[in-house]
Design an enzyme around this catalytic site. Structure first.
Site, mmCIF file in Angstrom:
data_model
loop_
_atom_site.group_PDB
_atom_site.id
_atom_site.type_symbol
_atom_site.label_atom_id
_atom_site.label_comp_id
_atom_site.label_asym_id
_atom_site.label_seq_id
_atom_site.Cartn_x
_atom_site.Cartn_y
_atom_site.Cartn_z
ATOM 1 N N HIS A 112 -6.416 -5.687 2.508
ATOM 2 C CA HIS A 112 -7.360 -5.047 1.570
ATOM 3 C C HIS A 112 -6.849 -5.097 0.125
ATOM 4 C CE1 HIS A 112 -10.025 -2.211 -0.358
ATOM 5 N NE2 HIS A 112 -9.030 -1.355 -0.537
ATOM 6 N N HIS A 114 -2.608 -0.079 -5.299
ATOM 7 C CA HIS A 114 -3.539 1.025 -5.571
ATOM 8 C C HIS A 114 -3.635 2.056 -4.445
ATOM 9 C CE1 HIS A 114 -6.554 -1.334 -3.234
ATOM 10 N NE2 HIS A 114 -7.176 -0.182 -3.072
ATOM 11 N N GLU A 153 -1.487 7.061 -2.197
ATOM 12 C CA GLU A 153 -2.407 7.872 -1.383
ATOM 13 C C GLU A 153 -2.050 7.818 0.100
ATOM 14 O OE1 GLU A 153 -7.058 8.068 0.043
ATOM 15 O OE2 GLU A 153 -6.316 6.328 -1.046
ATOM 16 N N ASP A 154 -1.720 6.621 0.606
ATOM 17 C CA ASP A 154 -1.579 6.430 2.053
ATOM 18 C C ASP A 154 -0.146 6.389 2.569
ATOM 19 O OD1 ASP A 154 -4.324 6.292 2.214
ATOM 20 O OD2 ASP A 154 -4.398 4.115 2.032
#
Length: 729
Positions: free
Chosen positions: A64, A89, A93-94
């Site tokens: 992705h 990016h 967050e992950d």
């Protein structure tokens, strides 16, 4: 580890490596500096961070960010900083990494961009719309400093849409809703034409698969006839341009499936009645000795010697570019076989800016770019709105939407200065565009030296003078006809300030009333008084007191003893429905378990969605309804997948628009066909005739879309009927 598992991992690693090499190849063929090392480091960092993670489709997660990076490089023309940020990016967050980790490894700029992207992860809207709207506010505030944040987010959204098929229906509706509501208009405003078109087409494909397939097949089957027409048109034009010693490319641009469908919906016409399905685009190489603008007009002049132009369809966006940086000459000529053909004339640089977006080049191209562009002015306006202390995060989303102009006009000040405004802007909008103080004190305007009211809509080419008075103050009724975000925000800010002053005076009067009754004016008791008079908010009571709409008694003890109280704050909870399966629209004991939306009035067998109201009722909208698109984007937690029950047999309102040649007995034939052949009850019939032609509307009660379709087919065969179509009433 089994041999099969090991073989699969080796295959996965090979696929990832091949995709990364494609990214590097894209980058090395761009005009950016060769910073392969930092891109490789960002890739390895992201690859290790996402190790073992997979997307819902089963694909390795690292594919992705690689895909997003390729969109950023290829389709936006951005460089190494943006490519690295795209690769990283989702890391914060992950994964178990922080923005500080990114900063230490890749520097301040990449860390700032990744931080901005992390703050808006998961979509613009979520379960807590106010919080998400506030986050999006903060994101847009970064545009003046580094517009790459929103560009990379746009690339992220595009790839998510390209791979949306593996997501559940609820997620699809949320993503397509907010894309059509905000991302596609924002892409248009930033000049990302190709991306905006693909975003809309992908949403269309997921929301209306049958309609999408229908138009896709129609375009495919009509391709040969379009190419034949193009070759006939191009032959004499090619000869003329070659005589001018131009290096150029001439090709066709086919209207997007979504645009065609949208036009069919708005005009209530079939595919065959859309006549501007394709346009001819002429893209030329610049000449050192001739200005691009002059070359555009030279080509225009050459074509008009071959084909007759249509004067009302000439658009000059070369002399005065659109606010998003778009430049081209548009003309429409009568081509071979009597077909009108639109032609777009532009240089290679103009074409690149149109396809990839002026924002992608803004402040990052090595060559000089004029600073005070229309895009800069728009970004400044957005920043003003966002930084306003009166700006409410929920209202902001509508305000932003107002400012994503779909089309523009150009107007002039009395001194000849140019102002770009949205189509439909009024004289009042223009006043606020000049200055807030001018807007607040304007009393009228002169358009082309003629006195007009403030609500007067402006047209391209108008010269506008604003008349002001020191005694004038803004009127709340002005909100009914302002159209620009700037005017709306400035006007509301003034009205809120005035309301606060009035409320403050009302509060003083209420406190005095408490003191007269020897009662401590604590907040809970003030709220109780508000409830007694029917106000949910205490501020509304205070405003009403000062305006004289509420008169307090000498002693308010009696009011406090009443049992009327303000409804508790949590009194409005959204009822829960099972979203794993469609909610069936049915008639229970002759009562509907749904409400028909007045804005679009859907009928059985149409594609619809449900919106859960505060009281638990479900309002049904056509999926193509603009209100439905807004609700899907703004309140995804209230959207319900619905389907019509086969047992529904109650009538629904529908309206047909009929046009034709006026003749004796035609009206009688129409009404007889509707009433007798289809056993339909006519509610209202309005017809108007002029110079031998009639047009009118017939409102009736029907049971399904099939009724309407059959009725339209039958009526269209009546002698002298030119067109018949269902319209929104």
């Amino acid at each position: 580890m089994s041999a099969l598992t090991e073989e699969k991992e080796l295959l996965d690693d090979q696929l990832v490596q091949e995709e990364f090499e494609r990214l590097l190849d894209d980058y090395l063929h761009s005009n950016h500096r060769r910073k392969v090392k930092v891109i490789t480091e960002a890739f390895e960092f992201a690859r290790n961070a996402h190790k073992g993670m997979r997307r819902r489709s089963g694909e390795l997660f690292i594919m992705h960010p690689l895909a997003v990076a390729r969109i950023v490089c290829n389709e936006m023309g951005l460089g190494s900083t943006s490519i690295c940020s795209a690769l990283l990016h989702d890391v914060v967050e992950d994964c178990e990494y922080t923005v500080e980790d990114i900063k230490n490894k890749f520097g301040d700029k990449i860390a700032e961009i990744v931080d901005g992207l992390t703050k808006i992860a998961g979509g613009v809207f979520g379960e807590h719309i106010s919080q998400q709207a506030e986050t999006f506010r903060k994101l847009l505030l970064t545009m003046n400093n580094d517009i790459r944040v929103i560009l990379i987010k746009m690339a992220d959204r595009l790839h998510n849409l390209r791979t949306l098929s593996s997501m559940p229906p609820k997620t699809k509706h949320r993503v397509t809703g907010e894309t059509l509501f905000l991302y596609a208009p924002l892409a248009h405003r930033l000049g990302l034409f190709a991306i905006k078109t693909e975003l809309e087409d992908l949403c269309f494909k997921y929301d209306y698969p049958k309609d999408y397939e229908y138009i896709h097949n129609k375009l495919k089957t009509s391709e040969e006839s379009r190419q034949l027409l193009f070759r006939k048109f191009a032959k004499p034009v090619d000869k003329k341009l070659q005589e001018m010693e131009l290096t150029y490319e001439m090709r066709t641009r086919v209207k997007s499936s979504y645009s065609i469908w949208n036009k069919m919906q708005k005009k209530n016409v079939p595919f065959e009645d859309i006549y501007d399905i394709f346009a001819v685009r002429i893209i030329f190489e610049s000449k050192k000795e001739v200005d691009d603008q002059n070359l555009c007009f030279d080509i225009y002049s050459a074509i008009t010697k071959i084909y007759r132009p249509r004067p009302d369809r000439f658009r000059d966006w070369v002399t005065i570019p659109k606010a998003n940086g778009y430049q081209a000459l548009h003309m429409t000529v009568m081509g071979p076989d009597g077909y009108w053909i639109e032609i777009q004339i532009r240089s290679q640089q103009m074409d690149e800016i149109d396809e990839k977006g002026f924002a992608a080049h803004w402040k990052y191209k090595e060559q000089y770019v004029e600073e005070d562009t229309e895009l800069d002015k728009w970004l400044h306006t957005i920043t003003e709105i966002l930084e306003s202390p009166d700006s409410n995060s929920l209202d902001f989303l509508d305000t932003l939407k107002m400012n994503l102009f779909a089309s523009e006009i150009v107007v002039f000040t009395p001194k000849g200065d140019i102002k770009t405004m949205p189509k439909g802007a009024t004289a009042l909008d223009f006043a606020y565009e000049l200055h807030t103080d001018i807007g607040n004190s304007c009393i009228a305007a002169k358009v082309n030296r003629q006195l007009v009211p403030l609500s007067h809509p402006l047209s391209s080419g108008d010269q506008v003078e604003i008349l002001t008075s020191v005694s004038q103050t803004p009127n709340p009724k002005w909100l009914d006809f302002v159209t620009t975000a700037k005017a709306h925000q400035k006007l509301e800010a003034y009205l809120r300030r005035v309301r606060r002053e009035i409320t403050k005076k009302g509060e003083q009067k209420l406190i005095e009333a408490f003191k007269r009754s020897n009662i401590e004016p604590i907040s809970s008791l003030q709220d109780k008084i508000a409830g007694y008079y029917g106000f949910v908010k205490r501020e509304d009571l205070l405003y009403a007191i000062e305006k004289g709409d509420v008169t307090l008694p000498e002693n308010i003890k009696n009011l406090l003893q009443e049992k009327k109280e303000t409804p508790p704050k949590d009194s409005k909870k959204i009822p829960q429905y099972d979203r794993t399966k469609p909610y069936v629209l049915s008639e229970i004991a002759f009562n509907r378990n749904y409400v028909i939306a007045n804005c679009c009035k859907p009928i059985p067998d149409e594609d619809v969605l449900g919106f859960i109201n505060d009281d638990g009722t479900v309002t049904v909208h056509k999926r193509s309804c603009q209100m439905a698109i807004r609700l899907s984007g703004s309140f995804s937690d209230r959207i319900l997948p619905v389907e019509w029950s086969s047992s529904i047999n109650l009538p629904f309102e529908a309206t047909l628009e009929i046009k034709g040649i006026d003749s004796i007995g035609v009206l009688n034939t129409i009404t007889k066909t509707i009433s007798e052949d289809f056993n339909v009850n006519i509610l209202r019939l309005l017809l108007d005739t002029k110079d031998g032609v009639f047009e009118g509307t017939i409102k009736m009660l029907v049971h399904s879309v099939k009724d309407i379709q059959e009725m339209c087919q039958t009526i269209s065969k009546i002698k002298n009927i030119q067109s018949v179509a269902r319209i929104a009433d």
